[in-house]
Design an enzyme around this catalytic site. Structure first.
Site, short mmCIF file in Angstrom:
data_model
loop_
_atom_site.label_atom_id
_atom_site.label_comp_id
_atom_site.label_asym_id
_atom_site.label_seq_id
_atom_site.Cartn_x
_atom_site.Cartn_y
_atom_site.Cartn_z
N ILE A 294 0.90 -1.15 0.00
CA ILE A 294 0.00 0.00 0.00
C ILE A 294 0.94 1.21 0.00
O ILE A 294 1.89 1.26 0.80
CB ILE A 294 -0.95 -0.02 1.22
CG1 ILE A 294 -1.92 1.17 1.21
CG2 ILE A 294 -0.20 -0.08 2.52
CD1 ILE A 294 -2.98 1.11 2.31
N SER A 295 0.73 2.12 -0.90
CA SER A 295 1.64 3.26 -1.05
C SER A 295 1.68 4.13 0.20
O SER A 295 0.70 4.22 0.93
CB SER A 295 1.22 4.13 -2.24
OG SER A 295 1.35 3.41 -3.44
N GLN A 296 2.80 4.79 0.39
CA GLN A 296 2.92 5.70 1.53
C GLN A 296 1.94 6.85 1.32
O GLN A 296 1.69 7.27 0.18
CB GLN A 296 4.36 6.15 1.70
CG GLN A 296 4.71 7.47 1.10
CD GLN A 296 6.17 7.83 1.32
OE1 GLN A 296 7.03 7.18 0.75
NE2 GLN A 296 6.44 8.84 2.09
#
Length: 112
Positions: A59-61
């Site tokens: 999950i992207s930052q």
């Protein structure tokens, strides 16, 4: 440290990194990132870092999500196609900012 405090810290960090669009910040604040993570990673939901999800993906930052969303310059008439749904977090952030979000995922585990 409770979730609300961590969420406020994240929003303030995003502002300090140049994310100024109120609607984007509100979408991030209102979207429970922990719901897109396995229980083992939920305590780190509001850290500004990418976290692992299934199928070797992440999950992207939050800063990356906010930055990409800001660069789209969305309005309520826009339709967005996202390729690579992953956890669905980016689509959840986009959904209150545009007319419609279409997203596709190649991994069945992630798609379900």
């Amino acid at each position: 440290m409770n979730g609300d405090y961590r969420k406020i810290e994240l929003i303030m960090a995003l502002r300090n990194q140049g994310i100024r669009d109120r609607k984007i910040l509100e979408a991030i604040e209102r979207t429970p990132r922990e719901m897109f993570l396995s229980p083992a990673f939920q305590p780190m939901a509001y850290a500004d870092q990418a976290l692992p999800i299934a199928c070797g993906q992440t999950i992207s930052q939050p800063f990356v999500v906010a930055f990409m969303t800001d660069r789209l310059k969305l309005n309520d008439r826009c339709k967005v196609l996202e390729v690579g749904t992953g956890s669905g977090y980016q689509a959840a952030i986009l959904s209150p900012l545009c007319r419609r979000v279409y997203t596709i995922e190649r991994f069945r585990t992630l798609a379900s």
